[in-house]
Design a protein around this motif. Structure first.
Motif, PDB file in Angstrom:
ATOM      1  N   ILE A 151       0.850  -1.193   0.000  1.00 44.51           N
ATOM      2  CA  ILE A 151       0.000   0.000   0.000  1.00 44.51           C
ATOM      3  C   ILE A 151       0.885   1.241   0.000  1.00 44.51           C
ATOM      4  O   ILE A 151       1.848   1.339   0.762  1.00 44.51           O
ATOM      5  CB  ILE A 151      -0.925   0.001   1.227  1.00 44.51           C
ATOM      6  CG1 ILE A 151      -1.894  -1.192   1.165  1.00 44.51           C
ATOM      7  CG2 ILE A 151      -1.705   1.305   1.324  1.00 44.51           C
ATOM      8  CD1 ILE A 151      -2.707  -1.389   2.429  1.00 44.51           C
ATOM      9  N   ASP A 152       0.569   2.187  -0.865  1.00 51.10           N
ATOM     10  CA  ASP A 152       1.337   3.428  -0.949  1.00 51.10           C
ATOM     11  C   ASP A 152       1.052   4.283   0.290  1.00 51.10           C
ATOM     12  O   ASP A 152      -0.097   4.635   0.565  1.00 51.10           O
ATOM     13  CB  ASP A 152       0.945   4.195  -2.215  1.00 51.10           C
ATOM     14  CG  ASP A 152       1.829   5.405  -2.459  1.00 51.10           C
ATOM     15  OD1 ASP A 152       1.781   6.345  -1.637  1.00 51.10           O
ATOM     16  OD2 ASP A 152       2.555   5.418  -3.465  1.00 51.10           O
TER      17      ASP A 152
ATOM     18  N   THR B 144      -0.546   7.948  -0.827  1.00 53.48           N
ATOM     19  CA  THR B 144      -1.887   7.982  -1.424  1.00 53.48           C
ATOM     20  C   THR B 144      -2.835   6.969  -0.802  1.00 53.48           C
ATOM     21  O   THR B 144      -4.051   7.058  -0.976  1.00 53.48           O
ATOM     22  CB  THR B 144      -1.803   7.701  -2.930  1.00 53.48           C
ATOM     23  OG1 THR B 144      -1.333   6.348  -3.130  1.00 53.48           O
ATOM     24  CG2 THR B 144      -0.851   8.673  -3.614  1.00 53.48           C
TER      25      THR B 144
ATOM     26  N   GLN C  35      -3.140   4.062  -1.832  1.00 51.69           N
ATOM     27  CA  GLN C  35      -3.584   3.180  -2.911  1.00 51.69           C
ATOM     28  C   GLN C  35      -3.031   1.776  -2.668  1.00 51.69           C
ATOM     29  O   GLN C  35      -1.855   1.603  -2.360  1.00 51.69           O
ATOM     30  CB  GLN C  35      -3.086   3.703  -4.258  1.00 51.69           C
ATOM     31  CG  GLN C  35      -3.353   2.787  -5.440  1.00 51.69           C
ATOM     32  CD  GLN C  35      -4.834   2.635  -5.730  1.00 51.69           C
ATOM     33  OE1 GLN C  35      -5.533   3.616  -5.938  1.00 51.69           O
ATOM     34  NE2 GLN C  35      -5.317   1.399  -5.740  1.00 51.69           N
ATOM     35  N   SER C  36      -3.899   0.775  -2.813  1.00 49.99           N
ATOM     36  CA  SER C  36      -3.454  -0.613  -2.688  1.00 49.99           C
ATOM     37  C   SER C  36      -3.318  -1.225  -4.074  1.00 49.99           C
ATOM     38  O   SER C  36      -3.837  -0.698  -5.065  1.00 49.99           O
ATOM     39  CB  SER C  36      -4.443  -1.422  -1.849  1.00 49.99           C
ATOM     40  OG  SER C  36      -5.696  -1.515  -2.515  1.00 49.99           O
ATOM     41  N   TYR C  37      -2.629  -2.355  -4.135  1.00 46.83           N
ATOM     42  CA  TYR C  37      -2.356  -3.021  -5.412  1.00 46.83           C
ATOM     43  C   TYR C  37      -2.631  -4.512  -5.282  1.00 46.83           C
ATOM     44  O   TYR C  37      -2.562  -5.058  -4.185  1.00 46.83           O
ATOM     45  CB  TYR C  37      -0.900  -2.771  -5.826  1.00 46.83           C
ATOM     46  CG  TYR C  37      -0.583  -1.308  -6.023  1.00 46.83           C
ATOM     47  CD1 TYR C  37      -0.844  -0.677  -7.239  1.00 46.83           C
ATOM     48  CD2 TYR C  37      -0.062  -0.540  -4.978  1.00 46.83           C
ATOM     49  CE1 TYR C  37      -0.574   0.673  -7.412  1.00 46.83           C
ATOM     50  CE2 TYR C  37       0.201   0.809  -5.144  1.00 46.83           C
ATOM     51  CZ  TYR C  37      -0.056   1.408  -6.362  1.00 46.83           C
ATOM     52  OH  TYR C  37       0.200   2.743  -6.528  1.00 46.83           O
TER      53      TYR C  37
ATOM     54  N   LEU D  84      -4.266  -2.836  -8.918  1.00 49.26           N
ATOM     55  CA  LEU D  84      -5.330  -1.850  -9.075  1.00 49.26           C
ATOM     56  C   LEU D  84      -6.691  -2.506  -9.260  1.00 49.26           C
ATOM     57  O   LEU D  84      -7.719  -1.928  -8.894  1.00 49.26           O
ATOM     58  CB  LEU D  84      -5.023  -0.936 -10.272  1.00 49.26           C
ATOM     59  CG  LEU D  84      -3.843   0.023 -10.112  1.00 49.26           C
ATOM     60  CD1 LEU D  84      -3.605   0.772 -11.424  1.00 49.26           C
ATOM     61  CD2 LEU D  84      -4.081   1.001  -8.969  1.00 49.26           C
TER      62      LEU D  84
ATOM     63  N   THR E 150      -9.270  -2.782  -2.293  1.00 46.06           N
ATOM     64  CA  THR E 150      -8.554  -2.945  -1.029  1.00 46.06           C
ATOM     65  C   THR E 150      -9.376  -3.838  -0.113  1.00 46.06           C
ATOM     66  O   THR E 150     -10.547  -3.559   0.156  1.00 46.06           O
ATOM     67  CB  THR E 150      -8.331  -1.580  -0.364  1.00 46.06           C
ATOM     68  OG1 THR E 150      -7.737  -0.690  -1.305  1.00 46.06           O
ATOM     69  CG2 THR E 150      -7.440  -1.719   0.857  1.00 46.06           C
TER      70      THR E 150
ATOM     71  N   ARG F 269      -7.111   6.824   6.267  1.00 47.72           N
ATOM     72  CA  ARG F 269      -7.912   7.391   5.179  1.00 47.72           C
ATOM     73  C   ARG F 269      -8.755   8.559   5.695  1.00 47.72           C
ATOM     74  O   ARG F 269      -8.913   9.575   5.017  1.00 47.72           O
ATOM     75  CB  ARG F 269      -8.817   6.324   4.556  1.00 47.72           C
ATOM     76  CG  ARG F 269      -8.084   5.245   3.780  1.00 47.72           C
ATOM     77  CD  ARG F 269      -9.063   4.311   3.059  1.00 47.72           C
ATOM     78  NE  ARG F 269      -9.793   5.001   2.012  1.00 47.72           N
ATOM     79  CZ  ARG F 269      -9.401   5.089   0.745  1.00 47.72           C
ATOM     80  NH1 ARG F 269      -8.268   4.517   0.361  1.00 47.72           N
ATOM     81  NH2 ARG F 269     -10.145   5.730  -0.143  1.00 47.72           N
TER      82      ARG F 269
ATOM     83  N   LYS G  79     -12.942  -2.181  -0.010  1.00 47.89           N
ATOM     84  CA  LYS G  79     -13.225  -0.779  -0.339  1.00 47.89           C
ATOM     85  C   LYS G  79     -14.355  -0.739  -1.362  1.00 47.89           C
ATOM     86  O   LYS G  79     -14.290  -1.378  -2.408  1.00 47.89           O
ATOM     87  CB  LYS G  79     -11.976  -0.106  -0.901  1.00 47.89           C
ATOM     88  CG  LYS G  79     -12.172   1.350  -1.283  1.00 47.89           C
ATOM     89  CD  LYS G  79     -12.487   2.209  -0.075  1.00 47.89           C
ATOM     90  CE  LYS G  79     -12.844   3.634  -0.476  1.00 47.89           C
ATOM     91  NZ  LYS G  79     -14.120   3.731  -1.193  1.00 47.89           N
TER      92      LYS G  79
ATOM     93  N   GLN H  51     -11.823   1.097 -15.226  1.00 42.20           N
ATOM     94  CA  GLN H  51     -10.928   0.152 -14.554  1.00 42.20           C
ATOM     95  C   GLN H  51     -11.746  -1.014 -14.012  1.00 42.20           C
ATOM     96  O   GLN H  51     -12.676  -0.822 -13.226  1.00 42.20           O
ATOM     97  CB  GLN H  51     -10.196   0.842 -13.403  1.00 42.20           C
ATOM     98  CG  GLN H  51      -9.438  -0.090 -12.460  1.00 42.20           C
ATOM     99  CD  GLN H  51      -8.255  -0.767 -13.124  1.00 42.20           C
ATOM    100  OE1 GLN H  51      -7.449  -0.114 -13.770  1.00 42.20           O
ATOM    101  NE2 GLN H  51      -8.156  -2.078 -12.976  1.00 42.20           N
TER     102      GLN H  51
ATOM    103  N   TYR I 111     -12.663  -4.171 -11.630  1.00 42.58           N
ATOM    104  CA  TYR I 111     -12.392  -4.612 -10.260  1.00 42.58           C
ATOM    105  C   TYR I 111     -12.966  -6.009 -10.077  1.00 42.58           C
ATOM    106  O   TYR I 111     -14.155  -6.238 -10.325  1.00 42.58           O
ATOM    107  CB  TYR I 111     -13.032  -3.670  -9.239  1.00 42.58           C
ATOM    108  CG  TYR I 111     -12.319  -2.350  -9.090  1.00 42.58           C
ATOM    109  CD1 TYR I 111     -11.312  -2.186  -8.142  1.00 42.58           C
ATOM    110  CD2 TYR I 111     -12.646  -1.270  -9.900  1.00 42.58           C
ATOM    111  CE1 TYR I 111     -10.652  -0.972  -8.004  1.00 42.58           C
ATOM    112  CE2 TYR I 111     -11.996  -0.055  -9.775  1.00 42.58           C
ATOM    113  CZ  TYR I 111     -10.998   0.084  -8.823  1.00 42.58           C
ATOM    114  OH  TYR I 111     -10.342   1.282  -8.692  1.00 42.58           O
TER     115      TYR I 111
END
Length: 619
Positions: A354-355, A358, A360-362, A364, A368, A386, A430, A574, A576
């Motif tokens: 996780i960044d 930001t 952001q999790s991966y 993409l 999360t 968050r 998320k 994108q 998911y």
């Protein structure tokens, strides 16, 4: 223990009736840890509906400067100390309200007196404009849950019940050094649910009565996390939210492992060289009715089958490979992609952490995801980070192993997420708060999801295919996040089993031109979106074989499989990944596309290509 005649006060309790009561409730009594010395009193109080806690306890209130009650606690008011070994020290507590979460708003709107009662019980200000919203926000500090296990009924019967104890039960505060226990109890005498209270310590006159809100949890970090709804503790400062993969034992928890062949040297079978009709054994009616290719024939004797195509979970791969020449429609340890919490672990392999800037999790394409059993402290820390960055904090809570959106909830309430985990093992993902929307002519802009049928012919080398035709499911009401999280028709798309009267049906052939037209302003084309979807599916299987069982799938020359992959798109197109399912419902596929079953069997077992199946092995 057998009871003959037992004195309780001035009442002589029949030993036979008491023994019958204990036998009928034994599993509840033992699982709840009710000491045997309380059984006679409990039986008598349930039979006679004796609610006598008020003879021993009282509620005291703390007020602020404006005269408003801001806290309640329960104290012993009896003139004498209460002793834990006194067999009369077990009490019945009634419930103010029992409900299922998705029904609460509609029910409260019809019960104004209950709204007022719950508002007072939860210490909600009398000036509150929308008391129903306030109750739904605050109830997670007061509610508790149970599920009635039944062997009959439909899947919805597995939806848990939640309840709020009466004013007395709700006023009992938490302590790590509690002096009473509280447990739910279903009385078979009248079919009603109660809460039982009994002493676990002696309590002095005027002493506060307390219960451990997280009784049975001994890990200090987990206890701290589970108590956040009441302590409002900040975990973001000292709990690391970065996720690590669980150990091998976790993958084995609660399951029976497959038996595997001793080596990879078992005979390899080519069904195209049998020079006879291929025998198929199946317990799936749709296969029986729609497999019409003359190269296959159905058999009733499993031992005569070349292909076993079954809904039942198969375990004996050792015997299959070493002692038969049969194929099975399953892979060893495919549970790692079919169970929601394990799928998330698999998909995170080889991805960046996780960044920290930001958050952001991966990858993409994976929302999360945290496991609320062993990652709860990490999730709370991540949620609070968050919150500090003013990032969207809408989440969806899902059971590991239930389908059809049962016991699945959308919320931005941290307390709700923490407490929802009490009704069974869950993950929290998320929520896609900015989904790509479809313009329904009868409803407006609604959410939708997409289901692909995926065919796995081989893991090593990877040979994976996607059925060209895909399926769409739509919400019934326009999408919004205006505090309507309990409106199923806004946030969910599975309408086959409820609200089916507004179910929208559309084929993929009809959908694609509509998609391209509606998404022109986003510069999205379906052909480009689908390429990203296929790449995502390919990556799932690549990651599923990076580790050996039980942490990954195992290649097997006698295995073939069909899975369903459900996904959504965000406003940028994108994809998911939502979930993967073994042996999905294929009724619509067989109904819309008459060659569907033949296409599946020819791809999996004859290695034939056709225009309805897309090879994504090299995506």
């Amino acid at each position: 223990m057998e009871y003959n005649h037992v004195e309780h006060g001035d009442v002589l309790v029949s030993g036979n009736l008491l023994n019958s009561f204990v036998d009928l409730h034994r599993s509840q009594l033992e699982l709840s840890g009710v000491p045997q010395l309380f059984y006679p009193t409990l039986f008598d109080k349930l039979k006679k509906q004796i609610f006598d806690a008020g003879d021993y306890f009282g509620i005291t209130e703390v007020e602020n400067d404006e005269g408003e009650t801001v806290q309640r606690r329960v104290c012993v008011t009896s003139e004498h100390n209460l002793l834990k070994d006194d067999p009369s020290m077990i009490f019945l507590i009634d419930h103010a309200y029992t409900y299922r979460i998705n029904n609460i708003r509609n029910e409260l709107e019809q019960l104004p007196d209950l709204v007022e009662r719950l508002s007072r019980l939860m210490l909600i200000s009398s000036d509150e404009e929308n008391k129903i919203n306030a109750i739904i926000e605050h109830m997670w500090k007061f509610n508790h849950t149970y599920t009635l296990a039944t062997n009959e009924g439909n899947a919805e019967d597995r939806e848990p019940y939640w309840y709020i104890r009466d004013e007395f039960g709700s006023a009992i505060e938490h302590s790590d050094q509690a002096n009473v226990r509280l447990v739910p109890f279903l009385s078979m005498i009248d079919g009603q649910m109660y809460t039982l209270l009994w002493l676990i310590k002696d309590i002095k006159c005027n002493e506060s009565v307390t219960v451990d809100y997280v009784c049975g949890i001994h890990d200090e970090v987990i206890r701290r996390a589970k108590l956040v709804p009441w302590t409002e503790d900040d975990l973001s400062g000292d709990i690391d939210y970065q996720q690590t993969e669980p150990n091998e034992q976790y993958f084995n928890t609660g399951r029976e492992n497959e038996s595997l062949p001793s080596s990879d040297n078992y005979p390899r079978i080519d069904l195209t060289k049998l020079n006879r009709t291929i025998n198929v054994y199946t317990d799936i009616e749709l296969v029986r009715n729609h497999l019409i290719d003359k190269r296959f024939q159905l058999v009733e004797d499993l031992s005569q089958a070349d292909i076993i195509f079954t809904r039942k979970h198969f375990k004996d791969f050792k015997n299959l490979c070493e002692n038969t020449q049969q194929f099975i429609n399953q892979y060893p340890f495919e549970n790692v992609i079919n169970i929601k919490d394990l799928l998330a672990v698999i998909c995170r392999r080889t991805s960046l952490p996780i960044d920290n800037e930001t958050l952001q999790s991966y990858p993409l394409w994976l929302p999360t995801t945290f496991n609320l059993t062993y990652e709860l402290p990490k999730f709370i820390s991540y949620f609070q980070h968050r919150e500090q960055k003013n990032l969207d904090n809408h989440w969806i809570v899902k059971p590991f192993n239930l389908a059809r959106s049962i016991d699945t909830h959308v919320t931005k309430n941290l307390n709700a997420i923490i407490r929802l985990a009490e009704s069974g093992p869950k993950i929290v993902c998320k929520y896609i708060d900015k989904p790509l929307l479809f313009d329904r002519e009868d409803s407006g802009l609604v959410k939708f999801d997409i289901r692909y049928i995926v065919l796995l012919r081989s893991l090593e080398p990877l040979k994976v295919y996607v059925y060209k035709k895909f399926w769409l499911r739509f919400a019934n009401k326009p999408y919004s996040l205006d505090n309507n999280y309990d409106d199923y028709q806004v946030h969910f798309t599975v309408m086959n089993y409820r609200y089916a009267q507004n179910l929208k049906k559309i084929t993929c052939e009809e959908f694609i031109p509509l998609f391209d037209k509606q998404q022109q302003h986003h510069h999205l084309k379906w052909s480009d979106v689908q390429e990203n979807i296929f790449s995502m599916i390919h990556q799932v299987f690549e990651r599923a074989i990076l580790k050996k069982p039980p942490c990954g799938m195992l290649s097997c020359h006698r295995s073939r499989a069909m899975y369903a992959i459900d996904l959504m798109l965000d406003e940028n197109g994108q994809p998911y990944l939502l979930e993967m399912n073994f042996m999905p419902d294929i009724e619509r596929a067989c109904l819309y596309y008459p060659t569907f079953m033949d296409d599946i069997f020819c791809t999996l077992f004859l290695d034939e290509s056709n225009s309805n199946v897309i090879d994504i092995s090299s995506k």
